[in-house]
Design an enzyme around this catalytic site. Structure first.
Site, mmCIF file in Angstrom:
data_model
loop_
_atom_site.group_PDB
_atom_site.id
_atom_site.type_symbol
_atom_site.label_atom_id
_atom_site.label_comp_id
_atom_site.label_asym_id
_atom_site.label_seq_id
_atom_site.Cartn_x
_atom_site.Cartn_y
_atom_site.Cartn_z
ATOM 1 N N HIS A 126 0.864 -1.181 0.000
ATOM 2 C CA HIS A 126 0.000 0.000 0.000
ATOM 3 C C HIS A 126 0.906 1.238 0.000
ATOM 4 O O HIS A 126 2.017 1.182 0.517
ATOM 5 C CB HIS A 126 -0.834 -0.050 1.285
ATOM 6 C CG HIS A 126 -1.893 0.991 1.413
ATOM 7 N ND1 HIS A 126 -1.624 2.276 1.813
ATOM 8 C CD2 HIS A 126 -3.229 0.934 1.219
ATOM 9 C CE1 HIS A 126 -2.752 2.959 1.867
ATOM 10 N NE2 HIS A 126 -3.745 2.172 1.504
ATOM 11 N N ASP A 203 3.091 -4.627 8.096
ATOM 12 C CA ASP A 203 1.889 -3.819 7.916
ATOM 13 C C ASP A 203 0.706 -4.783 8.013
ATOM 14 O O ASP A 203 0.411 -5.530 7.082
ATOM 15 C CB ASP A 203 1.955 -3.133 6.544
ATOM 16 C CG ASP A 203 0.635 -2.460 6.165
ATOM 17 O OD1 ASP A 203 -0.357 -2.620 6.895
ATOM 18 O OD2 ASP A 203 0.614 -1.789 5.119
ATOM 19 N N GLN A 206 -4.516 -5.135 6.720
ATOM 20 C CA GLN A 206 -5.547 -5.992 6.111
ATOM 21 C C GLN A 206 -5.631 -7.370 6.752
ATOM 22 O O GLN A 206 -6.613 -8.091 6.538
ATOM 23 C CB GLN A 206 -5.282 -6.149 4.609
ATOM 24 C CG GLN A 206 -5.451 -4.882 3.823
ATOM 25 C CD GLN A 206 -6.888 -4.358 3.817
ATOM 26 O OE1 GLN A 206 -7.844 -5.118 3.953
ATOM 27 N NE2 GLN A 206 -7.034 -3.062 3.662
ATOM 28 N N LYS A 229 -10.285 -0.899 10.551
ATOM 29 C CA LYS A 229 -10.422 -2.069 9.667
ATOM 30 C C LYS A 229 -10.919 -3.278 10.460
ATOM 31 O O LYS A 229 -11.239 -4.308 9.885
ATOM 32 C CB LYS A 229 -9.076 -2.432 9.042
ATOM 33 C CG LYS A 229 -8.340 -1.280 8.417
ATOM 34 C CD LYS A 229 -8.416 -1.260 6.932
ATOM 35 C CE LYS A 229 -7.443 -0.239 6.380
ATOM 36 N NZ LYS A 229 -7.821 0.256 5.077
ATOM 37 N N CYS A 367 -4.734 2.420 -3.692
ATOM 38 C CA CYS A 367 -3.492 2.934 -3.074
ATOM 39 C C CYS A 367 -2.346 1.960 -3.257
ATOM 40 O O CYS A 367 -1.516 1.764 -2.350
ATOM 41 C CB CYS A 367 -3.686 3.241 -1.588
ATOM 42 S SG CYS A 367 -4.862 4.541 -1.292
#
Ligand code: PMP
Length: 410
Positions: A126, A203, A206, A229, A367
């Site tokens: 991202h 990261d 997600q 999220k 993104c």
């Protein structure tokens, strides 16, 4: 086992799916990758905090401030438990994933890299896990190196091994790709990097709503995620770090709360994690995030992961049966995210027309422009599912796509 039963029950926990009379409003919400809806328990926790326990934290000597501090620090313990961190002091609250990565670039990264050094990321990151590192490279004279992917969206670990030279000072990688849903083989990646003495930042934006995360078992150096999220509020996220890294890092921002003592001549800093939390933090956000994590823990990741696998299997099949539709990112394992293109129909047109059928999906580059460039696509249409989504939502998506195709004379 059909996933419908478990998630239709959960749908009832989320007021966004009800009309003013309390009936199901038929909304097919398939944009969870961008942000997830909020269950009533999260809204209640935030409202209750403001209504009964609100004050600023840490500094007050009166009861309300003590109670607010208790809830804020309780939220830190909840996040630590959720990630299986060794201690609550290893959790720093941030505005979200983006701020957490910028914090790491400005502190950990800034300390470690200099001219000629390299920072390793991957093709499927991202922009939040690209641009902060580019800025750091500009400041330090370091270079960004990119791990390539195969056509199906899987990382090329052989190439990663070759890129992990002694010049590499850190690796930052997504646990799950937001554009494709691919779950990266984190344990293997971390082992490879650590064998070369390279620390790993993950990261988790997600992955966090879909997968059980155990930072100690993964042995990652840092793990970051956003509350919104995972059914929590916006404007709050968390950063987990290994204690030795956090303790060696300089402050990120200066201000109240992050100090031990201040004189005009010299300021000393508070211990971790407070050192990284300058100013009044998002106290209600932490309370809401803790409620969201409790809600998800109450359902359990065995159920959530099983539900996700069933949705992946069902969605791959029913979308795969549509003529001219191509799913982008087919590498297994993946979370229930379906990026696709339909011959002759621009993703933005698809998104707008699907919205007429009360189906909310996302169209664009997600993104992740370098990933789109690698795949030779300007954009995709993306359906990303959460714990309240069912196979019926996927059926509604398929029906809406079929109507879309008719609309375009297909
Ligand atoms: N990384 C990934 C993989 C993401 O999907 C996102 C959000 N789309 C981010 C980082 C940035 O998260 P936030 O906007 O919550 O800071």
């Amino acid at each position: 086992m059909k996933p419908v039963a478990v998630s239709s029950r959960m749908r009832g926990d989320f007021p966004i799916f009800r009309d003013p009379e309390g009936r199901d409003n038929g909304l097919v919400y398939l944009d969870n990758g961008a942000s997830a809806q909020k269950p009533q328990v999260v809204l209640d926790a935030v409202a209750d905090f403001y209504a009964t326990a609100y004050a600023n934290i840490h500094r007050g000597v009166y009861r309300l401030s003590e109670e607010a501090t208790r809830r804020y620090e309780g939220g830190r313990a909840t996040v630590a438990n959720f990630l299986n961190a060794g201690s609550a002091e290893q959790i720093v609250f941030t505005r979200g994933t983006t701020e957490a990565i910028n914090l790491l670039a400005a502190t950990f990264g800034q300390q470690r890299v200099g001219p000629g050094d390299e920072i390793l990321i991957t093709t499927l990151e991202h922009h939040s896990n690209i641009v902060p590192w580019q800025l750091l490279c500009e400041r330090t004279g370091a270079q960004l190196k990119i791990v390539p992917i195969g056509d199906n969206g899987s990382l090329d670990l052989t190439a990663m091994g070759e890129l992990l030279t002694e010049r590499v000072k850190l690796l930052s990688v997504a646990h799950v790709s937001n554009a494709l849903g691919t779950i990266n083989p984190l344990r293997e990646i971390i082992r490879l990097a650590h064998d070369c003495g390279v620390p790993v930042i993950v990261d988790g934006a997600q992955a966090i709503p879909h997968l059980a995360v155990d930072v100690q078992a993964l042995d990652c150096d840092f793990y970051v995620f956003s509350g919104h999220k995972i059914y929590g509020p916006t404007g709050i996220g968390a950063l987990y770090g290994k204690r030795e890294h956090l303790e060696a890092m300089p402050p990120y921002q200066g201000g109240g709360d992050m100090i031990e003592s201040v004189t005009f001549e010299k300021t000393t800093y508070a211990p971790v994690p407070t050192r990284f939390e300058a100013g009044t933090p998002n106290i209600a956000g932490v309370v809401g995030l803790a409620a969201a994590l409790d809600y998800v823990s109450g359902i359990g990741f065995e159920t959530i992961e099983q539900h996700g696998r069933e949705l992946v299997e069902y969605g791959t099949r029913v979308l795969g049966e549509i003529p001219d539709l191509r799913i982008i990112g087919t590498a297994e394992p993946k979370v229930p995210v379906f990026s696709f293109v339909i011959d002759g129909i621009h993703p933005h047109d698809a998104g707008t027309i699907l919205s007429e059928s009360n189906v909310a999906i996302r169209a664009g580059h997600h993104c992740a422009q370098p990933l789109m460039d690698r795949l030779g696509l300007p954009a995709t249409t993306r359906a990303s599912l959460g714990l309240y989504n069912t196979t019926a939502d996927l059926d509604a998506l398929v029906e809406a796509v079929q109507n879309l195709r008719k609309f375009f004379g297909k």
